[in-house]
Design an enzyme around this catalytic site. Sequence first.
Site, mmCIF file in Angstrom:
data_model
loop_
_atom_site.group_PDB
_atom_site.id
_atom_site.type_symbol
_atom_site.label_atom_id
_atom_site.label_comp_id
_atom_site.label_asym_id
_atom_site.label_seq_id
_atom_site.Cartn_x
_atom_site.Cartn_y
_atom_site.Cartn_z
ATOM 1 C CG HIS A 41 -0.411 0.014 2.527
ATOM 2 N ND1 HIS A 41 -0.099 1.164 3.205
ATOM 3 C CD2 HIS A 41 -0.082 -1.006 3.359
ATOM 4 C CE1 HIS A 41 0.377 0.857 4.394
ATOM 5 N NE2 HIS A 41 0.412 -0.460 4.512
ATOM 6 C CG ASP A 88 -2.735 4.196 2.751
ATOM 7 O OD1 ASP A 88 -2.283 3.098 2.348
ATOM 8 O OD2 ASP A 88 -3.628 4.291 3.607
ATOM 9 C CG ASP A 107 2.850 0.187 7.731
ATOM 10 O OD1 ASP A 107 2.344 -0.333 6.728
ATOM 11 O OD2 ASP A 107 2.171 0.565 8.710
ATOM 12 C CD GLU A 119 -3.066 -1.414 5.550
ATOM 13 O OE1 GLU A 119 -3.197 -2.364 6.319
ATOM 14 O OE2 GLU A 119 -2.539 -0.332 5.914
ATOM 15 C CD GLU A 120 -1.335 2.344 7.552
ATOM 16 O OE1 GLU A 120 -2.056 1.967 8.485
ATOM 17 O OE2 GLU A 120 -0.167 1.943 7.394
ATOM 18 C CG ASP A 159 -0.775 -7.447 2.038
ATOM 19 O OD1 ASP A 159 0.010 -6.521 1.741
ATOM 20 O OD2 ASP A 159 -1.924 -7.239 2.487
HETATM 21 C C1 LIG Z 1 5.665 -17.500 18.731
HETATM 22 C C2 LIG Z 1 5.521 -16.301 17.964
HETATM 23 C C3 LIG Z 1 6.507 -15.422 18.486
HETATM 24 C C4 LIG Z 1 6.663 -14.232 18.282
HETATM 25 C C5 LIG Z 1 5.884 -13.419 17.423
HETATM 26 C C6 LIG Z 1 6.051 -12.232 18.092
HETATM 27 C C7 LIG Z 1 5.702 -11.166 17.683
HETATM 28 C C8 LIG Z 1 5.112 -10.714 16.439
HETATM 29 C C9 LIG Z 1 5.834 -9.446 16.264
HETATM 30 C C10 LIG Z 1 5.592 -8.556 15.499
HETATM 31 C C11 LIG Z 1 4.467 -8.604 14.644
HETATM 32 C C12 LIG Z 1 4.954 -8.294 13.354
HETATM 33 C C13 LIG Z 1 4.242 -7.678 12.504
HETATM 34 C C14 LIG Z 1 2.780 -7.405 12.544
HETATM 35 C C15 LIG Z 1 2.396 -6.069 12.965
HETATM 36 C C16 LIG Z 1 2.162 -4.981 12.263
HETATM 37 C C17 LIG Z 1 2.733 -4.583 11.006
HETATM 38 C C18 LIG Z 1 2.061 -5.044 9.809
HETATM 39 C C19 LIG Z 1 0.996 -4.511 9.273
HETATM 40 C C20 LIG Z 1 0.329 -3.322 9.820
HETATM 41 C C21 LIG Z 1 -0.951 -3.085 9.093
HETATM 42 C C22 LIG Z 1 -1.876 -2.130 9.827
HETATM 43 O O1 LIG Z 1 -1.469 -1.298 10.588
HETATM 44 N N1 LIG Z 1 -3.155 -2.278 9.559
HETATM 45 C C23 LIG Z 1 -4.218 -1.499 10.151
HETATM 46 C C24 LIG Z 1 -5.422 -1.705 9.227
HETATM 47 C C25 LIG Z 1 -6.620 -0.968 9.681
HETATM 48 C C26 LIG Z 1 -6.780 0.349 9.341
HETATM 49 C C27 LIG Z 1 -7.904 1.023 9.755
HETATM 50 C C28 LIG Z 1 -8.870 0.388 10.483
HETATM 51 C C29 LIG Z 1 -8.704 -0.944 10.794
HETATM 52 C C30 LIG Z 1 -7.575 -1.617 10.388
HETATM 53 C C31 LIG Z 1 -4.548 -2.041 11.511
HETATM 54 O O2 LIG Z 1 -4.551 -3.253 11.743
HETATM 55 O O3 LIG Z 1 -4.832 -1.212 12.398
HETATM 56 ZN ZN LIG Z 2 0.853 -1.415 6.321
HETATM 57 ZN ZN LIG Z 3 0.190 0.652 8.903
#
Ligand SMILES: CC/C=C\C/C=C\C/C=C\C/C=C\C/C=C\C/C=C\CCC(=O)N[C@@H](Cc1ccccc1)C(=O)O
Ligand SMILES: [Zn+2]
Ligand SMILES: [Zn+2]
Length: 478
Positions: A100, A102, A132, A166-167, A193
């Site tokens: 994405h 944005d 991101d 996406e955000e 993704d």
């Molecule tokens: C045994 C397993 C061990 C360890 C795992 C440990 C940790 C995991 C660590 C980190 C996680 C890694 C990445 C995931 C987190 C976030 C980044 C990726 C994407 C972010 C996308 C995002 O922010 N999306 C928004 C979408 C949204 C927007 C508006 C309204 C609702 C949703 C969001 O989810 O808020």
């Molecule tokens: Zn993202």
């Molecule tokens: Zn994000």
Amino acid sequence: KGLRDTEHQRASPIPSQFSQEERVTMKESLKGAIQIPTVSFSPGEFNTTALAEFGEYIHKVFPTVFRTSFIQHEVVGEYSHLFTVQGSDPSLQPYMLLAHIDVVPAPDQGWEVPPFSGLERDGFIYGRGTLDNKNSVMAILQALELLLIRNYIPRRSFFIALGHDEEVSGAHGAQKISALLQARGVQLAFIVDEGSFILDGFIPSLKKPFAMVSVSEKGSLDLMLEVNKTPGHSSAPPKETSIGILAAAVSRLEQTPMPNMFGSGPLKMTLQQLANEFSFPANVIFNNLWLFWPLVSRLMEREDITNALVRTTTAVTMFNAGIKVNVIPPVAQATVNFRIHPAQTVQEVLKLAKDIVVDDRVQFHVLESFEPLPVSPSDDQALGYQLIRQTIQSVFPEINIVAPGICIAQTDSRHYTNLTTGIYRFNPLYLQPQDFRGIHGINERISVQAYETQVKFIFEFIQNADTEQRPVSHLHEL
Ligand SMILES: CC/C=C\C/C=C\C/C=C\C/C=C\C/C=C\C/C=C\CCC(=O)N[C@@H](Cc1ccccc1)C(=O)O
Ligand SMILES: [Zn+2]
Ligand SMILES: [Zn+2]
């Protein structure tokens, strides 16, 4: 285990080596992308000037992509981009790469360099979107540009979908692209993704980093709690105001975590695959989850991130009430953002929330909800998963473990379940806890070397997707 090439392959893959000039160009292109403030503020409220400028920018820095005859480019929903790369072999099912354009807002405060400067310092490019997710937008197009310059013609068709909202939910970008492809009768072999990384240092007793490919993502429920009371003079207040009643309700929600779902969903697979990577005695514990699961499930609850993997989380994110210092507040409203564990549903969480609040003066309004995503396959036959794994093994030979996991956030990929059952969320980057804090936080940054490796990963991935695949574990039977 896994899939590997057959002998009758494209004679030799194009090596993923880039000249000094190409490496400079690719990092400068990323910096230029960071400098365009494509901020999403709220649903329907975007920096449209920046989004339009971004469209022109990618034309400028990836000219070969835009002039190649077998690549069709379409703008969808005004600012999102869909590329259709027509492969030479129509018998192969296409796949799709998502990213994405944005970003979330980034006020200057707390940043070492201005968030839209794209400045390079000590080998890192700083700025909103470096992790991101402009890194992926640019790396996908960059890898394709470099392949095309080397006269590469893909065998398997693929799509590149770059959403612009996406955000703030993806309703104008990803949802429209998804509907468009569905109307065209497209079915995809898999989607890749954002959403997970090569995780480094998130679990203390884990000796080495491991790649987590998220095969599911949490759902969400945005619930507004409201209390109405008759307003009046504050000199003769009622025993409880709307604010007091609501505060008690949200406090009960915060103090009563949703049930621990450890044991249901992909987390068990993740831990089983990681078991031998833990130091003693954790390795014994993780190898014997049948015995130690109560202990492990409690350990997971200790840290916020691992807690998010084992349960539906409850975050009170907005609270509005009161109109004047000497007026009894007529209405108090709070918004609670639940992130739903893959083993629960929206309805179950709504019922649990009501059962926790147990106060009929509190009204519940569902603002928005999204079910958790189904678990995508990660077995030997799962083409997308195995291609990711194969490419990780080649680009990151130091990584021993590739494990399926859960994405704790939501991604644009949730809008594409109509097109495929194979949705994988993985960014080919190392992520440490301090990097994680940069995502939506301050001083978001990517190292130049990590960005080059991301380009290399996609450059190899596209070629790997063109090789015929079959399970290695079956080879001895032939
Ligand atoms: C045994 C397993 C061990 C360890 C795992 C440990 C940790 C995991 C660590 C980190 C996680 C890694 C990445 C995931 C987190 C976030 C980044 C990726 C994407 C972010 C996308 C995002 O922010 N999306 C928004 C979408 C949204 C927007 C508006 C309204 C609702 C949703 C969001 O989810 O808020
Ligand atoms: Zn993202
Ligand atoms: Zn994000």
